[in-house]
Write a protein that holds these residues in place. Structure first.
Motif, PDB file in Angstrom:
ATOM      1  N   PHE A  69       0.762  -1.148   0.105  1.00  0.00           N
ATOM      2  CA  PHE A  69      -0.003  -0.130   0.028  1.00  0.00           C
ATOM      3  C   PHE A  69       0.832   1.292  -0.027  1.00  0.00           C
ATOM      4  N   ALA A  70       2.017   1.302   0.863  1.00  0.00           N
ATOM      5  CA  ALA A  70       2.679   2.349   1.036  1.00  0.00           C
ATOM      6  C   ALA A  70       3.685   2.670  -0.309  1.00  0.00           C
ATOM      7  N   LYS A  71       4.347   1.311  -1.016  1.00  0.00           N
ATOM      8  CA  LYS A  71       5.302   1.573  -1.936  1.00  0.00           C
ATOM      9  C   LYS A  71       4.957   0.889  -3.476  1.00  0.00           C
ATOM     10  N   GLY A  72       3.656   0.524  -3.455  1.00  0.00           N
ATOM     11  CA  GLY A  72       3.213  -0.372  -4.437  1.00  0.00           C
ATOM     12  C   GLY A  72       3.902  -1.576  -4.968  1.00  0.00           C
ATOM     13  N   LEU A  73       3.952  -2.012  -6.388  1.00  0.00           N
ATOM     14  CA  LEU A  73       4.256  -3.464  -6.403  1.00  0.00           C
ATOM     15  C   LEU A  73       5.797  -3.660  -6.183  1.00  0.00           C
TER      16      LEU A  73
END
Length: 496
Positions: A69-73
């Protein structure tokens, strides 16, 4: 947001069910072997799902979705590394460890196995192994207590300190009562809950935003670089995330499941079941965090809690998108993830203190009943220590798991792997490798050199130390080498 009546009822039913299973485990427990290894009676389904559930702690439904959620894939590299490491562990360690531990005096614990495998009459290997287990597992147990406290804090509006005790006591109760069988049986149910939650939650998040196309469009607008696997990650960061997979070879709470399998014939089917479960769970956890970006970006009024603590993304999704009854089941899955790992960790710590310290050095003539009750007392002691460590309300689950995972992976990983595959390994090589791995992790954690995950240098230096010291040492005894050949022959006969 606090829980409503249906959610509370669901939680109470779940906890009562776990206690009933604990009572069933109590009735089936008559010896120390039963209490700490279940009499080596686990079939493929229980072996696979209990190994998976004991592995995937609260970080699966809190830490990993929060990181994505914070950093993406780009945060999903850790999931890829874990899948690779888990498969290698099943393929090269599981069957060999099951056979070896039975061949060398029916070893019940890792310290038991190392001591008997290397014919260590001094018991130094046993003592150092038990100490490493106790040091790193107190940290690991604390991470489980923090995750459980976060759940009860979020769901029931408890203050953090009260939530610590409630979550820990809920887990401690059935471990104290039923031992290994109760832990394994409950783990199987908990694994089923976890996979159900991680398949349902991302589907509902995607549906709420109008499908995959609509969700991805919102993510593209809301978060630059969310789709980029290399976003914000250089080579060192990617290596560090993938290196989580190295930790599997040294995790006592996972390895003990291999030791408890009914027979070596159980392992292939258990591997297929376990890996399928793991891939689906990790994929679901990544999807919850990733599509949660779209869900909360389009509903900023609901995002206050998640923006304050990313690790709450799954909890918030479960509460917002599902009916209270279904929400209760999904949130019970978070408790299941926490309890399954914490319970096994408490039991492994208790086993080390009972089998490798109390029975070996303090009371060699203890009866089976005395040993079982001493083991139960140690479950309580370790739980209290974990609660004390977890007092900091700002503690992050993934960070605490990271430290303990690296400690075990570096101290025990090369030792377990090489001891199973190489007959020339010696006691001195084993001892030196374990110490080097553990010390490297502790030092590297302190200085954070190169921002490289400490398991990488710890694992590498431990493996090098084992090989070099073993080659410089005198060759193992004829009985040690004969035992190794005997194990290899049995493994080959079963196609493993």
């Amino acid at each position: 947001m606090t829980a409503n009546t249906p959610t509370i009822v669901t939680f109470v039913i779940y906890l009562l069910g776990m206690l009933l299973i604990g009572w069933a485990g109590y009735k089936a427990t008559s010896s120390l072997s039963d209490y700490i290894l279940g009499g080596r009676s686990l079939g493929p389904v229980v072996t696979a799902l209990s190994a998976g559930a004991s592995d995937m702690s609260g970080w699966l439904l809190m830490g990993l979705p929060g990181a994505v959620f914070a950093k993406g894939l780009s945060a999903s590299w850790i999931a890829i590394g874990l899948c690779i490491g888990a498969w290698l562990n099943w393929r090269f360690v599981a069957a060999r460890l099951r056979v070896y531990t039975e061949k060398v005096g029916n070893a019940l614990t890792l310290p038991d196995y190392f001591t008997n495998r290397f014919e260590d009459k001094s018991s130094l290997l046993r003592i150092v192994t038990a100490l490493v287990i106790l040091v790193f597992f107190t940290i690991y147990c604390a991470s489980g207590v923090v995750a459980g406290a976060r759940l009860f804090e979020s769901m029931f509006g408890m203050d953090y300190q009260t939530a610590l005790w409630v979550g820990a006591i809920a887990t401690m109760a059935y471990v104290f009562i039923g031992g290994f069988l109760a832990v394994s049986w409950t783990d199987t149910i908990q694994a089923s809950l976890m996979i159900t939650a991680l398949l349902l939650a991302p589907l509902m998040v995607i549906y709420a935003d109008g499908g995959i196309g609509a969700s991805t469009a919102i993510i593209e607008t809301a978060r630059n670089g969310a789709f980029e696997m290399f976003e914000g990650h250089g080579a060192i960061a990617i290596i560090s995330l993938l290196a989580w997979g190295l930790g599997y070879f040294g995790q006592p709470h996972i390895l003990v499941r291999f030791m408890a399998a009914e027979s070596v014939k159980t392992i292939p089917n258990a591997r297929r079941i376990g890996m399928s479960w793991m891939v689906l769970c990790l994929g679901g956890a990544v999807a919850v965090g990733f599509f949660g970006i779209a869900f909360f970006a389009s509903r900023p009024d609901l995002a206050v809690n998640v923006n304050g603590n990313h690790e709450l993304v799954f909890l918030e999704v479960a509460k917002l998108l599902f009916s209270p009854w279904i929400s209760g089941v999904l949130l019970a899955a978070v408790l299941a993830a926490v309890m399954s790992t914490l319970s096994c960790q408490l039991l492994v710590c208790s086993s080390a203190l009972t089998q490798d310290i109390y029975k070996t050095f303090l009371n060699r003539n203890a009866s089976q009943k005395q040993l079982v009750w001493f083991g139960r007392a140690m479950v309580f002691v370790i739980a209290v220590i974990a609660i004390i460590i977890a007092q900091d309300p700002d503690a992050k689950v993934l960070g605490m798991v990271s430290n303990a995972w690296a400690g075990f992976g570096a101290a025990f990983g090369p030792l377990v792997l090489i001891s199973l595959l190489w007959g020339r390994m010696t006691r001195n090589g084993a001892l030196a490798g374990m110490v080097v791995g553990a010390v490297t992790v502790l030092v590297w954690q302190h200085f954070q050199w190169f921002k490289l995950y400490e398991i990488v240098p710890g694992f590498a230096l431990s493996a090098i130390t084992i090989i070099v010291i073993s080659l410089l040492d005198k060759a193992p005894s004829a009985t040690m080498q004969a035992k190794h050949l005997e194990v290899e022959a049995e493994i080959a006969a079963h196609g493993e």
